[in-house]
Design an enzyme around this catalytic site. Structure first.
Site, PDB file in Angstrom:
ATOM      1  N   GLU A  96      -4.629   0.445  -8.222  1.00 20.29           N
ATOM      2  CA  GLU A  96      -3.518   1.330  -8.606  1.00 20.29           C
ATOM      3  C   GLU A  96      -2.426   0.428  -9.175  1.00 20.29           C
ATOM      4  O   GLU A  96      -2.054  -0.564  -8.533  1.00 20.29           O
ATOM      5  CB  GLU A  96      -2.935   2.039  -7.378  1.00 20.29           C
ATOM      6  N   HIS A 127      -2.053  -2.487  -6.512  1.00 20.67           N
ATOM      7  CA  HIS A 127      -2.601  -2.112  -5.208  1.00 20.67           C
ATOM      8  C   HIS A 127      -4.128  -2.130  -5.215  1.00 20.67           C
ATOM      9  O   HIS A 127      -4.757  -1.237  -5.782  1.00 20.67           O
ATOM     10  CB  HIS A 127      -2.052  -0.725  -4.810  1.00 20.67           C
ATOM     11  N   ASN A 166      -2.943   6.352  -0.844  1.00 20.46           N
ATOM     12  CA  ASN A 166      -2.602   6.532   0.572  1.00 20.46           C
ATOM     13  C   ASN A 166      -1.883   7.841   0.868  1.00 20.46           C
ATOM     14  O   ASN A 166      -1.842   8.276   2.009  1.00 20.46           O
ATOM     15  CB  ASN A 166      -1.802   5.340   1.079  1.00 20.46           C
ATOM     16  N   SER A 176       0.815  -1.213   0.000  1.00 20.01           N
ATOM     17  CA  SER A 176       0.000   0.000   0.000  1.00 20.01           C
ATOM     18  C   SER A 176       0.845   1.257   0.000  1.00 20.01           C
ATOM     19  O   SER A 176       0.296   2.352  -0.149  1.00 20.01           O
ATOM     20  CB  SER A 176      -0.928  -0.011   1.211  1.00 20.01           C
TER      21      SER A 176
HETATM   22  N1  CAA Z   1     -16.352  -8.447   1.343  1.00 20.82           N
HETATM   23  C1  CAA Z   1     -17.184  -8.599   0.322  1.00 20.82           C
HETATM   24  N2  CAA Z   1     -18.278  -7.836   0.116  1.00 20.82           N
HETATM   25  C2  CAA Z   1     -18.547  -6.909   1.048  1.00 20.82           C
HETATM   26  C3  CAA Z   1     -17.724  -6.696   2.158  1.00 20.82           C
HETATM   27  C4  CAA Z   1     -16.594  -7.525   2.307  1.00 20.82           C
HETATM   28  N3  CAA Z   1     -15.731  -7.386   3.312  1.00 20.82           N
HETATM   29  N4  CAA Z   1     -18.248  -5.696   2.891  1.00 20.82           N
HETATM   30  C5  CAA Z   1     -19.352  -5.286   2.250  1.00 20.82           C
HETATM   31  N5  CAA Z   1     -19.542  -6.016   1.140  1.00 20.82           N
HETATM   32  C6  CAA Z   1     -20.612  -5.853   0.162  1.00 20.82           C
HETATM   33  C7  CAA Z   1     -21.949  -6.235   0.708  1.00 20.82           C
HETATM   34  O1  CAA Z   1     -22.197  -7.606   0.535  1.00 20.82           O
HETATM   35  C8  CAA Z   1     -22.889  -5.392  -0.105  1.00 20.82           C
HETATM   36  O2  CAA Z   1     -23.077  -5.993  -1.363  1.00 20.82           O
HETATM   37  P1  CAA Z   1     -24.416  -5.744  -2.245  1.00 20.82           P
HETATM   38  O3  CAA Z   1     -24.620  -4.263  -2.343  1.00 20.82           O
HETATM   39  O4  CAA Z   1     -24.025  -6.350  -3.526  1.00 20.82           O
HETATM   40  O5  CAA Z   1     -25.489  -6.410  -1.524  1.00 20.82           O
HETATM   41  C9  CAA Z   1     -22.089  -4.106  -0.359  1.00 20.82           C
HETATM   42  O6  CAA Z   1     -20.719  -4.460  -0.153  1.00 20.82           O
HETATM   43  C10 CAA Z   1     -22.496  -3.004   0.591  1.00 20.82           C
HETATM   44  O7  CAA Z   1     -22.315  -3.481   1.906  1.00 20.82           O
HETATM   45  P2  CAA Z   1     -23.237  -3.075   3.149  1.00 20.82           P
HETATM   46  O8  CAA Z   1     -24.606  -2.756   2.668  1.00 20.82           O
HETATM   47  O9  CAA Z   1     -23.064  -4.129   4.189  1.00 20.82           O
HETATM   48  O10 CAA Z   1     -22.533  -1.813   3.788  1.00 20.82           O
HETATM   49  P3  CAA Z   1     -22.175  -0.422   3.164  1.00 20.82           P
HETATM   50  O11 CAA Z   1     -23.156   0.017   2.160  1.00 20.82           O
HETATM   51  O12 CAA Z   1     -21.874   0.411   4.330  1.00 20.82           O
HETATM   52  O13 CAA Z   1     -20.814  -0.697   2.380  1.00 20.82           O
HETATM   53  C11 CAA Z   1     -18.470  -0.660   2.298  1.00 20.82           C
HETATM   54  C12 CAA Z   1     -19.693  -1.263   2.982  1.00 20.82           C
HETATM   55  C13 CAA Z   1     -18.438  -1.083   0.834  1.00 20.82           C
HETATM   56  C14 CAA Z   1     -17.262  -1.245   3.023  1.00 20.82           C
HETATM   57  C15 CAA Z   1     -18.547   0.907   2.402  1.00 20.82           C
HETATM   58  O14 CAA Z   1     -18.746   1.277   3.736  1.00 20.82           O
HETATM   59  C16 CAA Z   1     -17.314   1.604   1.879  1.00 20.82           C
HETATM   60  O15 CAA Z   1     -17.153   1.783   0.693  1.00 20.82           O
HETATM   61  N6  CAA Z   1     -16.407   1.998   2.796  1.00 20.82           N
HETATM   62  C17 CAA Z   1     -15.177   2.656   2.459  1.00 20.82           C
HETATM   63  C18 CAA Z   1     -14.188   1.618   2.014  1.00 20.82           C
HETATM   64  C19 CAA Z   1     -12.876   2.224   1.633  1.00 20.82           C
HETATM   65  O16 CAA Z   1     -12.643   3.431   1.671  1.00 20.82           O
HETATM   66  N7  CAA Z   1     -11.928   1.335   1.265  1.00 20.82           N
HETATM   67  C20 CAA Z   1     -10.587   1.745   0.960  1.00 20.82           C
HETATM   68  C21 CAA Z   1      -9.753   1.575   2.183  1.00 20.82           C
HETATM   69  S1  CAA Z   1      -8.128   2.065   1.869  1.00 20.82           S
HETATM   70  C22 CAA Z   1      -7.417   0.738   1.185  1.00 20.82           C
HETATM   71  O17 CAA Z   1      -7.929  -0.326   1.090  1.00 20.82           O
HETATM   72  C23 CAA Z   1      -6.055   0.979   0.722  1.00 20.82           C
HETATM   73  C24 CAA Z   1      -4.976   0.828   1.667  1.00 20.82           C
HETATM   74  O18 CAA Z   1      -3.869   0.610   1.219  1.00 20.82           O
HETATM   75  C25 CAA Z   1      -5.107   1.034   3.127  1.00 20.82           C
END
Ligand code: CAA
Length: 283
Positions: A152, A140, A190, A119
């Site tokens: 990425e 990434h 990041n 990351s």
């Molecule tokens: N694995 C698989 N599918 C998942 C999941 C998981 N861990 N978590 C949620 N989902 C799916 C659900 O099954 C649901 O699918 P459908 O719409 O097809 O039914 C969908 O995602 C939405 O989930 P929820 O309704 O339970 O919850 P939500 O609407 O709050 O969404 C989320 C959850 C997608 C995680 C949303 O909160 C979100 O986008 N959060 C921000 C995530 C983000 O910013 N990620 C980047 C992090 S930084 C990174 O990864 C880089 C790094 O290097 C640190």
């Protein structure tokens, strides 16, 4: 460059998600971790994710079984001998990654591409641990991998164009959107995300608002799906700290100084969701 067999190293949150999306796209996948029980846990998460897709009518039970059937378990790094592409999603530690890449370089076939899901660590430095830096590249993914569209793609100094193009087309085949980024600390994602999370932690540390209020402001005011403190717990506070340290060291600028409260939580073992406690409690 023909890629049929993909080995994913690391069966945690990221690695299992990567294995899932590759198997869904029809690739033959080897999911590897240090211990068989870690791989089992990763396969369990994939199984649950696919079962939810079946419940929602997006997959048939047969399709689910076919996808799972394309993922084999491995706890031996020697299995990389059969891979066309290795995607490493092990812990964020340069020493671990360079050792692993030197080993993969010895074992994997000459044509194999070695990609890292790091990351924030320099691709060029990881590539320098191998004798095939032209075949080393950053790939990434974002968490949760099955949901997030972005990958990425980061070239090291020596990455060959042909390798970049192969990785770009694999990314598209697994239903993701590739974005090309240069090899600088934190890349783009990041470099922008982590200082925002760090600033949210400073805001809490300085008593400007409660954790709930900080998250609410960013969710309702900026339309972020999660507030920054909830997101930090979701990513893992140890990962957030490590990325901030990489930015701080890489740019030498004080604006990347990790918040002391972040350090304190990590020292306490409050790592976010995965440890049951971070800014919020998950027990
Ligand atoms: N694995 C698989 N599918 C998942 C999941 C998981 N861990 N978590 C949620 N989902 C799916 C659900 O099954 C649901 O699918 P459908 O719409 O097809 O039914 C969908 O995602 C939405 O989930 P929820 O309704 O339970 O919850 P939500 O609407 O709050 O969404 C989320 C959850 C997608 C995680 C949303 O909160 C979100 O986008 N959060 C921000 C995530 C983000 O910013 N990620 C980047 C992090 S930084 C990174 O990864 C880089 C790094 O290097 C640190």
């Amino acid at each position: 460059m023909k890629v049929e067999k993909i080995m994913v190293i690391g069966a945690g949150q990221m690695g299992s998600g990567i294995a899932q999306v590759c198997a869904e796209a029809g690739y033959s996948v080897l999911l590897n971790d240090l211990k068989a029980e870690f791989v089992e846990r990763g396969l369990g998460v994939i199984g649950k994710n696919l079962a939810r897709q079946v419940e929602k009518g997006r997959l048939t039970t047969t399709q689910k079984e076919e996808i799972l059937g394309r993922i084999a378990a491995s706890s031996d790094i020697q299995d990389s001998r059969g891979a066309d592409l290795v995607i490493e999603a092990a812990i964020e530690n340069m020493e671990v990654k360079t050792k692993l890449f030197a080993q993969l370089d010895e074992l994997a076939p000459d044509h194999a591409i070695l990609a890292t899901n790091t990351s924030s660590l320099p691709i060029t430095e990881i590539a320098a641990a191998t004798r095939r830096p032209e075949k080393v590249i950053g790939m990434h993914f974002m968490n949760p991998v099955p949901v997030m569209k972005l990958v990425e793609i980061i070239r090291g100094l020596a990455t060959a164009d042909e390798v970049y193009q192969t990785i770009e087309s694999i990314t598209e085949r697994i239903g993701k959107v590739p974005v090309e980024v240069e090899d600088f600390p934190g890349f783009v994602s990041n470099r922008i995300l982590m200082p925002m999370i760090n600033e949210a932690i400073f805001t809490l540390y300085e008593g400007v608002a409660s954790k709930e209020a900080i998250d609410e402001v960013m969710k309702l005011g900026m339309n972020h799906p999660m507030g920054p403190l909830t997101l930090a717990d979701f990513i893992g506070l140890d990962t957030c700290l490590y990325i901030m340290e990489t930015l701080h060291e890489g740019f030498g600028d004080d604006k990347y100084r990790p918040c002391p409260l972040l350090r304190k939580y990590v020292k306490a073992g409050w790592l976010g969701r995965k440890s049951g406690r971070g800014f919020y409690s998950y027990e």
